[in-house]
Every structure is written in structure tokens, then in C-alpha cells.
Design a protein around this motif. Structure first.
Motif, PDB file in Angstrom:
ATOM      1  N   UNK A 184       0.944  -1.086   0.018  1.00  0.00           N
ATOM      2  CA  UNK A 184      -0.030  -0.073  -0.030  1.00  0.00           C
ATOM      3  C   UNK A 184       0.789   1.384   0.446  1.00  0.00           C
ATOM      4  N   UNK A 185       0.474   2.358  -0.179  1.00  0.00           N
ATOM      5  CA  UNK A 185       1.234   3.478  -0.360  1.00  0.00           C
ATOM      6  C   UNK A 185       1.338   4.370   0.578  1.00  0.00           C
ATOM      7  N   UNK A 186       1.945   4.813   1.409  1.00  0.00           N
ATOM      8  CA  UNK A 186       1.937   5.746   1.923  1.00  0.00           C
ATOM      9  C   UNK A 186       1.182   6.671   2.598  1.00  0.00           C
ATOM     10  N   UNK A 187       0.869   6.959   3.429  1.00  0.00           N
ATOM     11  CA  UNK A 187      -1.021   8.415   3.281  1.00  0.00           C
ATOM     12  C   UNK A 187      -0.219   9.187   3.627  1.00  0.00           C
ATOM     13  N   UNK A 188      -1.020  10.440   3.135  1.00  0.00           N
ATOM     14  CA  UNK A 188       0.142  11.665   2.892  1.00  0.00           C
ATOM     15  C   UNK A 188      -0.186  12.598   4.261  1.00  0.00           C
ATOM     16  N   UNK A 189       0.658  13.086   4.802  1.00  0.00           N
ATOM     17  CA  UNK A 189       0.633  13.860   6.002  1.00  0.00           C
ATOM     18  C   UNK A 189       0.037  14.954   5.507  1.00  0.00           C
ATOM     19  N   UNK A 190      -1.232  15.361   6.710  1.00  0.00           N
ATOM     20  CA  UNK A 190      -2.364  16.007   6.931  1.00  0.00           C
ATOM     21  C   UNK A 190      -1.970  17.527   6.562  1.00  0.00           C
ATOM     22  N   UNK A 191      -3.667  18.181   6.224  1.00  0.00           N
ATOM     23  CA  UNK A 191      -2.254  19.258   6.542  1.00  0.00           C
ATOM     24  C   UNK A 191      -2.545  20.148   7.617  1.00  0.00           C
ATOM     25  N   UNK A 192      -1.564  20.957   7.655  1.00  0.00           N
ATOM     26  CA  UNK A 192      -1.439  21.939   8.976  1.00  0.00           C
ATOM     27  C   UNK A 192      -0.932  21.316   9.958  1.00  0.00           C
ATOM     28  N   UNK A 193      -0.818  19.279   9.903  1.00  0.00           N
ATOM     29  CA  UNK A 193       0.154  19.174  10.414  1.00  0.00           C
ATOM     30  C   UNK A 193       1.507  19.298  10.676  1.00  0.00           C
TER      31      UNK A 193
END
Length: 114
Positions: free
Chosen positions: A105-114
Motif C-alpha cells: 500500500x502507499x503511505x498516507x499523505x501528511x495532513x495539512x497543518x500537521x
């Protein structure tokens, strides 16, 4: 108390006096025994009451300790449940990490503002 009889010729009065003296001594001894028995009975009753009070106090302490044990067991059960949930989440995260590391699976994208 007995008064000494006048001595008569036959000694009958002296014999009666001696018998009466013996009876008075026996009565005195019986009264002393009775008093000692009453004291012993009173002491035994006090001990019985003390033992009864101690037993009640002990039962109360045992009940309180049992309540504390029940509270600790409930807290332990809750903690174990929370631990099991955390361990499950950790296993899920490890699986996800291994899947990401292996490319499944692909790594989740970082959340904005984190």
C-alpha cells in the motif's frame, strides 16, 4: 457469730457448739466460693463481650477489604481491556507499516497543518 455455751455436765452443749461452729465455717467458705464464682462469671462475660466486639470489628474490616479487592479487580479488568485494545491498535499499525514497507500500500499523505 456463735457465743460459747456454758459448760454443762454432759458436754452436750460443747458438742452442739462445735457442730454449729463447723457449719458456720462451711457456710462462710461456700459464700467465699460463690463470690469467687460470681467474679469469674463476670470476668468471663466481659471476655465474651470483648471477643464478640472483636469479631464484629474483624468482620467489618474483612468486608471493607473485600470491597477494596473488588474495586481493584474491576480496575484491573478495565485496564486489561484497554491494554488489549491498545495492543490491537499496535498490531494494526505494525501491519500497515509492513504493508507500506513492502509496497503493498502507499503511505498516507501528511495532513495539512500537521
Amino acid at each position: 457469730e456463735l457465743s460459747r455455751p456454758e459448760i454443762d455436765g454432759g458436754g452436750e452443749g460443747m458438742r452442739v457448739f462445735q457442730e454449729m461452729s463447723k457449719l458456720v465455717s462451711e457456710v462462710d467458705e461456700l459464700q467465699q466460693r460463690r463470690m469467687r464464682a460470681e467474679k469469674a462469671l463476670h470476668a468471663a462475660e466481659q471476655l465474651r463481650q470483648e471477643y464478640e466486639n472483636s469479631a464484629i470489628e474483624s468482620e467489618n474490616r474483612c468486608a471493607k477489604l473485600q470491597e477494596e479487592i473488588d474495586e481493584v479487580n474491576a480496575s484491573l479488568k478495565k485496564t486489561r481491556t484497554q491494554r488489549d485494545i491498545c495492543e490491537g491498535k499496535i498490531e494494526d499499525l505494525k501491519k500497515t507499516y509492513n504493508d507500506i514497507a513492502s509496497g503493498k500500500i502507499e503511505a498516507p499523505k501528511p495532513k495539512k497543518g500537521a
